[in-house]
Design an enzyme around this catalytic site. Structure first.
Site, PDB file in Angstrom:
ATOM      1  N   LYS A 233      59.813  26.143  68.553  1.00 20.87           N
ATOM      2  CA  LYS A 233      60.524  24.781  69.469  1.00 20.87           C
ATOM      3  C   LYS A 233      61.915  25.613  68.308  1.00 20.87           C
ATOM      4  O   LYS A 233      62.784  26.182  67.848  1.00 20.87           O
ATOM      5  CB  LYS A 233      60.658  23.468  69.376  1.00 20.87           C
ATOM      6  CG  LYS A 233      59.235  23.195  69.640  1.00 20.87           C
ATOM      7  CD  LYS A 233      58.504  23.380  71.149  1.00 20.87           C
ATOM      8  CE  LYS A 233      57.617  22.238  71.816  1.00 20.87           C
ATOM      9  NZ  LYS A 233      56.569  23.556  71.134  1.00 20.87           N
TER      10      LYS A 233
HETATM   11  C1  LIG Z   1      55.696  20.202  76.860  1.00 24.67           C
HETATM   12  C2  LIG Z   1      55.166  20.402  75.475  1.00 24.67           C
HETATM   13  N1  LIG Z   1      55.301  18.694  75.000  1.00 24.67           N
HETATM   14  C3  LIG Z   1      54.400  18.827  74.042  1.00 24.67           C
HETATM   15  C4  LIG Z   1      53.861  19.442  72.907  1.00 24.67           C
HETATM   16  C5  LIG Z   1      53.212  19.508  71.884  1.00 24.67           C
HETATM   17  O1  LIG Z   1      53.885  19.144  71.719  1.00 24.67           O
HETATM   18  P1  LIG Z   1      52.760  19.370  69.495  1.00 24.67           P
HETATM   19  O2  LIG Z   1      52.991  21.325  69.148  1.00 24.67           O
HETATM   20  O3  LIG Z   1      54.250  19.457  68.278  1.00 24.67           O
HETATM   21  O4  LIG Z   1      52.283  18.679  68.850  1.00 24.67           O
HETATM   22  C6  LIG Z   1      53.795  21.115  73.360  1.00 24.67           C
HETATM   23  C7  LIG Z   1      53.792  21.983  72.747  1.00 24.67           C
HETATM   24  O5  LIG Z   1      54.129  23.152  72.615  1.00 24.67           O
HETATM   25  C8  LIG Z   1      55.129  21.167  74.779  1.00 24.67           C
HETATM   26  O6  LIG Z   1      54.983  22.549  75.073  1.00 24.67           O
END
Ligand SMILES: Cc1ncc(COP(=O)(O)O)c(C=O)c1O
Length: 355
Positions: A185
């Site tokens: 990210k």
């Molecule tokens: C749009 C979106 N929401 C939520 C998430 C979930 O995040 P995490 O990987 O920290 O669980 C992601 C992960 O890539 C994402 O792209």
């Protein structure tokens, strides 16, 4: 015979921007001997809440956990429906299924990769309890249009920290918003997530369910806590967010200018939107050939979204735009440490691609 020991230098799709600030922040936490969630996480909570114009933040272990907690805090349960776009991360589907609700999958606007408000409207029923609106790749969705439907919105800012619409930050429009600090990210803690809201009851519930220990009653709770080690990295990164975004925008500008004469469909920035370019996604009917060609020349790429939600669960929705995005998207390297010569190499390769 001498072996050729020359290692071909690859330009990866994603490269982290980590330096002395992150090292120092982690060392400080380690030296304190306190790795559990503590003061550093609380500082991160305040920082992300401030960034998104919300009263409070609740740090959790991932963006997925944040989505889960947000749905719980909104009281979404079995029998309810939650609208999500087909072209999005599987985390959304998982979170909806964790609470036993039914995911209602809708199509996107191909020009922005974001959920289409008209498709949302068509799919609202009496059972719709929430809409998860991911702002894709650094560009905010048309959140103002979706707010008009008066259904609670969970703004998913995992890919769009720092993005704005008419000067208002991503995360400030929904009754609740979430962030992710996963390794790929714009700012990272290695892992991590955040729930922000200005509604006290939502914040209290999110805080309650992220941790099961030292409670006086029993309800199902989770271990979704964020260690101060991860929080320290994310906090050090948060301080650099403006410079990270400026560098990403400069690369995006360079790509867009250099590729204007090609057949690729380039990302656009609609008026009033501040695009943070967490990804720079181009579209081409030859996506697979292009990815192979770039890989063969030492450039890593991604696909934006790898599997649509409709490929994971049964749905009757036709979703033509999500399917086209899945076929055509190619995500190019874009990050603060991408050097000028690496950018030029990528541009030259793209211009020379024979479609
Ligand atoms: C749009 C979106 N929401 C939520 C998430 C979930 O995040 P995490 O990987 O920290 O669980 C992601 C992960 O890539 C994402 O792209």
């Amino acid at each position: 015979m001498l072996k050729n020991t020359m290692v071909k230098k690859i330009i990866p799709h994603v490269r982290l921007t980590l330096g002395p600030a992150e090292l120092e922040a982690v060392a400080k936490v380690l030296k304190s001997g306190y790795l559990a969630p503590g003061l550093v996480g609380e500082t991160l909570e305040r920082g992300i809440a401030r960034l998104s114009n919300q009263k409070s933040g609740v740090a959790v272990s991932s963006g997925t956990a944040a989505l889960h907690v947000a749905l719980l805090a909104l009281g979404v349960k079995a029998g309810d429906e939650v609208i999500i776009p087909a072209y999005s991360c599987q985390a959304l589907l998982n979170a909806v299924l964790y609470v036993g609700a039914r995911p209602v999958v809708v199509d996107i606007d191909l020009s922005t990769f974001n959920i289409d408000p008209q498709e949302v409207q068509k799919n609202i029923t009496k059972k719709t309890k929430a809409i998860i609106v991911p702002h894709m790749f650094g560009l905010m969705a048309d959140i103002v249009a979706i707010k008009r439907f008066s259904i609670p919105i969970i703004e998913d800012c995992a890919l769009s920290i720092g993005a704005k619409f008419k000067g208002q930050p991503a995360g400030s429009f929904g009754v609740v918003a979430i962030f992710s600090f996963y390794a790929t990210k714009t700012i990272t803690g290695g892992e991590g997530g955040m729930v922000v809201s200005s509604v006290e009851a939502i914040v209290d519930q999110a805080r309650d369910v992220r941790e099961y220990d030292k409670k006086k009653n029993f309800i199902i709770r989770y271990n979704y806590k964020l260690s101060d080690v991860n929080a320290a990295i994310a906090l050090a990164q948060l301080k650099q967010l403006p410079s990270f975004v400026t560098k990403r925008q400069a690369i995006a500008k360079k790509y867009t200018k250099a590729l204007a004469g090609t057949n690729f469909i380039l990302p656009t920035v609609p008026v009033d939107y501040h695009h943070t370019f967490s990804r720079y996604i181009i579209r081409t009917p030859q996506a697979e050939q292009l990815r192979t060609y770039l890989k063969d020349h030492g450039v890593g790429t991604g696909r934006g979204v790898v599997l649509g939600i409709h490929e994971l669960i049964k749905t009757k929705a036709s979703l033509p735009k999500s399917k086209q995005a899945l076929r055509e998207a190619v995500s190019l390297p874009i990050y603060p440490t991408l050097t000028a010569s690496e950018q030029q190499k990528i541009i030259t390769l793209l211009i020379n691609f024979k479609s």
